[in-house]
Design a protein around this motif. Structure first.
Motif, mmCIF file in Angstrom:
data_model
loop_
_atom_site.group_PDB
_atom_site.id
_atom_site.type_symbol
_atom_site.label_atom_id
_atom_site.label_comp_id
_atom_site.label_asym_id
_atom_site.label_seq_id
_atom_site.Cartn_x
_atom_site.Cartn_y
_atom_site.Cartn_z
ATOM 1 N N ILE A 321 0.846 -1.205 0.000
ATOM 2 C CA ILE A 321 0.000 0.000 0.000
ATOM 3 C C ILE A 321 0.875 1.247 0.000
ATOM 4 O O ILE A 321 0.661 2.192 -0.776
ATOM 5 C CB ILE A 321 -0.942 -0.013 1.220
ATOM 6 N N SER A 322 1.881 1.269 0.859
ATOM 7 C CA SER A 322 2.787 2.414 0.947
ATOM 8 C C SER A 322 3.500 2.667 -0.379
ATOM 9 O O SER A 322 3.634 3.816 -0.824
ATOM 10 C CB SER A 322 3.810 2.168 2.063
ATOM 11 N N GLN A 323 3.941 1.612 -1.020
ATOM 12 C CA GLN A 323 4.652 1.746 -2.293
ATOM 13 C C GLN A 323 3.739 2.298 -3.387
ATOM 14 O O GLN A 323 4.163 3.120 -4.210
ATOM 15 C CB GLN A 323 5.223 0.390 -2.713
ATOM 16 N N GLN A 324 2.482 1.861 -3.388
ATOM 17 C CA GLN A 324 1.543 2.377 -4.389
ATOM 18 C C GLN A 324 1.300 3.875 -4.213
ATOM 19 O O GLN A 324 1.219 4.618 -5.189
ATOM 20 C CB GLN A 324 0.218 1.613 -4.302
ATOM 21 N N PHE A 325 1.211 4.320 -2.972
ATOM 22 C CA PHE A 325 1.027 5.751 -2.742
ATOM 23 C C PHE A 325 2.264 6.543 -3.150
ATOM 24 O O PHE A 325 2.151 7.654 -3.697
ATOM 25 C CB PHE A 325 0.663 6.020 -1.281
ATOM 26 N N ALA A 326 3.433 5.991 -2.909
ATOM 27 C CA ALA A 326 4.666 6.670 -3.323
ATOM 28 C C ALA A 326 4.710 6.810 -4.844
ATOM 29 O O ALA A 326 5.055 7.875 -5.384
ATOM 30 C CB ALA A 326 5.880 5.898 -2.814
ATOM 31 N N ILE A 327 4.337 5.749 -5.551
ATOM 32 C CA ILE A 327 4.306 5.781 -7.021
ATOM 33 C C ILE A 327 3.261 6.789 -7.509
ATOM 34 O O ILE A 327 3.505 7.582 -8.414
ATOM 35 C CB ILE A 327 3.999 4.373 -7.579
ATOM 36 N N GLY A 328 2.064 6.756 -6.896
ATOM 37 C CA GLY A 328 0.984 7.640 -7.307
ATOM 38 C C GLY A 328 1.322 9.107 -7.112
ATOM 39 O O GLY A 328 1.047 9.944 -7.977
ATOM 40 N N ARG A 329 1.940 9.427 -5.982
ATOM 41 C CA ARG A 329 2.323 10.830 -5.737
ATOM 42 C C ARG A 329 3.352 11.296 -6.751
ATOM 43 O O ARG A 329 3.275 12.414 -7.272
ATOM 44 C CB ARG A 329 2.874 10.968 -4.312
ATOM 45 N N LYS A 330 4.328 10.442 -7.020
ATOM 46 C CA LYS A 330 5.392 10.813 -7.957
ATOM 47 C C LYS A 330 4.857 10.965 -9.372
ATOM 48 O O LYS A 330 5.244 11.883 -10.104
ATOM 49 C CB LYS A 330 6.497 9.760 -7.925
ATOM 50 N N LYS A 331 3.936 10.088 -9.765
ATOM 51 C CA LYS A 331 3.436 10.088 -11.136
ATOM 52 C C LYS A 331 2.404 11.172 -11.387
ATOM 53 O O LYS A 331 2.399 11.792 -12.471
ATOM 54 C CB LYS A 331 2.843 8.710 -11.449
ATOM 55 N N TYR A 332 1.522 11.416 -10.409
ATOM 56 C CA TYR A 332 0.376 12.294 -10.665
ATOM 57 C C TYR A 332 0.380 13.614 -9.880
ATOM 58 O O TYR A 332 -0.305 14.563 -10.268
ATOM 59 C CB TYR A 332 -0.931 11.552 -10.345
ATOM 60 N N LEU A 333 1.138 13.675 -8.777
ATOM 61 C CA LEU A 333 1.086 14.864 -7.926
ATOM 62 C C LEU A 333 2.445 15.525 -7.744
ATOM 63 O O LEU A 333 2.615 16.368 -6.849
ATOM 64 C CB LEU A 333 0.502 14.503 -6.543
ATOM 65 N N SER A 334 3.368 15.179 -8.574
ATOM 66 C CA SER A 334 4.725 15.731 -8.452
ATOM 67 C C SER A 334 4.698 17.254 -8.575
ATOM 68 O O SER A 334 4.055 17.817 -9.463
ATOM 69 C CB SER A 334 5.622 15.144 -9.541
ATOM 70 N N GLY A 335 5.389 17.919 -7.663
ATOM 71 C CA GLY A 335 5.485 19.372 -7.705
ATOM 72 C C GLY A 335 4.372 20.104 -6.982
ATOM 73 O O GLY A 335 4.442 21.325 -6.811
ATOM 74 N N ARG A 336 3.361 19.384 -6.550
ATOM 75 C CA ARG A 336 2.271 20.033 -5.820
ATOM 76 C C ARG A 336 2.567 19.989 -4.315
ATOM 77 O O ARG A 336 3.079 18.996 -3.804
ATOM 78 C CB ARG A 336 0.934 19.356 -6.106
ATOM 79 N N GLU A 337 2.229 21.058 -3.643
ATOM 80 C CA GLU A 337 2.505 21.153 -2.221
ATOM 81 C C GLU A 337 1.262 21.588 -1.458
ATOM 82 O O GLU A 337 0.462 22.374 -1.954
ATOM 83 C CB GLU A 337 3.639 22.160 -1.956
ATOM 84 N N ARG A 338 1.146 21.079 -0.243
ATOM 85 C CA ARG A 338 0.084 21.530 0.651
ATOM 86 C C ARG A 338 0.601 22.740 1.425
ATOM 87 O O ARG A 338 1.639 22.655 2.083
ATOM 88 C CB ARG A 338 -0.320 20.414 1.614
ATOM 89 N N PRO A 339 -0.071 23.864 1.357
ATOM 90 C CA PRO A 339 0.446 25.076 1.995
ATOM 91 C C PRO A 339 0.443 24.981 3.515
ATOM 92 O O PRO A 339 -0.408 24.328 4.121
ATOM 93 C CB PRO A 339 -0.529 26.158 1.509
ATOM 94 N N VAL A 340 1.434 25.621 4.126
ATOM 95 C CA VAL A 340 1.468 25.755 5.582
ATOM 96 C C VAL A 340 0.565 26.926 5.958
ATOM 97 O O VAL A 340 0.674 28.016 5.397
ATOM 98 C CB VAL A 340 2.907 26.009 6.078
#
Length: 357
Positions: A321-340
């Motif tokens: 599960i952890s690996q799938q989320f790591a792949i998904g973030r890198k593939k689809y959400l790269s460069g996006r940040e949650r603001p502080v």
């Protein structure tokens, strides 16, 4: 209704005794047979709302792995009826059961707005993000009538104070006008819960929540107004929604989400009984498989309270599960940040308006 027939529209399938009470009750078969013969309901399935007037409203969160410091819950109990909800156990502290009581007996904190204003005006209070719905959803159905959450958001805006929101209800769109103003000063972040892309799964797991279609539309509408939206795929349940991780991340990225998080389901306290009863009625063909895989994620037990591992699990399934989320973030959400969130403005607005000197 037959004893093992699935109750539609509810997550919990039975009443669960409060562990703090010495006495409990159960329905005898002869009483159920009498009700069936007379055409009467054995239980009252209507939702009731109970007014409460607490002394404080902002809660300090001491758990080190929750990811929030302060929470505020205008309601206790939740009509959404999510079968896996960790908040069910907390209903016992109010004197009710964590099963059907949690969904049918909703406590309303009538003085929530007044208490929050006192807190925000307090000289000793130092601004820190306060999260609405750290326990139960602030946009559950009764909010449409009472509007407590909307009034709370108006206070956060008035006092320029950072606020986070956790919800799975598309009704948050009602308050886009306030959220947009908060977002201009980086004072708000929304965490929208989406557990599945399959409507049938949603209806079983979360019977009284907004549809998946409406939640995806909510991401779009909030993002269009530059209101940051993070999606929580919580919880991941092996063999129920664990196969949807990558498709879901792709979908939310296309809708404008700035990030994604997750937890692995854990069935602490009475939730183990609630969930087990539910899955044997709703998904009898895979009940044993799912329960065994959940236990595999938590050192062989459904009940896991260990800080650091309870949220993500351990073992082969949890690692996948952890690996799938790591792949998904890198593939689809790269460069996006949650603001502080911005905590610097509030001190100047403690009396409700900008201090010039």
């Amino acid at each position: 209704m037959k004893g093992n027939e699935h109750i539609k529209g509810r997550g919990a399938q039975h009443q669960v005794a409060n562990r703090f009470f010495e006495l409990s009750y159960e329905m005898r078969d002869d009483f159920l047979n009498y009700c069936a013969a007379e055409g009467e309901e054995a239980t009252d399935s209507r939702t009731t709302f109970i007014d409460t007037f607490p002394k404080t409203i902002v809660n300090k969160v001491n758990s080190p792995d929750v990811g929030l410091e302060f929470s505020l819950n205008p309601y206790q109990g939740c009509e959404h009826g999510c079968v896996y909800c960790y908040a069910r156990n907390s209903h016992e502290y109010w004197g009710y059961g964590p099963g059907l009581d949690f969904e049918q007996k909703i406590l309303v904190k009538r003085n929530a707005v007044e208490l929050l204003e006192q807190k925000l005006r307090s000289k000793s209070w130092k601004a820190a993000p306060i999260v609405l719905s750290g326990n139960t959803d602030c946009y559950q159905p009764i909010e449409r009538k009472l509007q407590i959450t909307r009034k709370l958001l108006q206070l956060f805006l008035k006092y320029k104070h950072p606020v986070g929101i956790i919800t799975k209800n598309a009704f948050i769109q009602r308050d886009i006008d306030i959220l947009e103003e908060l977002a201009k000063d980086n004072l708000v972040r929304v965490n929208l819960s989406i557990t599945s892309l399959e409507e049938k799964t949603r209806q079983l797991l979360e019977p009284r929540t907004a549809s998946i279609k409406k939640r995806l539309q909510t991401i779009e509408k909030l993002s269009e107004k530059d209101i940051p939206v993070n999606v929580m795929m919580a919880p991941i349940i092996p063999s129920i929604n664990s196969h949807e991780i990558l498709p879901l991340i792709k979908e939310i990225a296309e809708r404008g989400a700035c990030g994604v998080g997750y937890t692995v389901v854990r069935l602490n306290g009475a939730i183990g009984e609630v969930f087990s009863e539910w899955i044997r009625r709703a998904m009898p063909d895979r009940a044993d498989k799912v329960l065994h895989q959940i236990a595999e994620c938590h050192n062989g037990t459904l009940n896991d309270s260990r800080f650091g591992t309870r949220m993500k699990g351990e073992g082969n399934i949890a690692d996948q599960i952890s690996q799938q989320f790591a792949i998904g973030r890198k593939k689809y959400l790269s460069g996006r940040e949650r603001p502080v969130l911005n905590c610097d403005l509030h001190e100047q607005y403690k009396d409700g308006q900008l201090k010039l000197f």
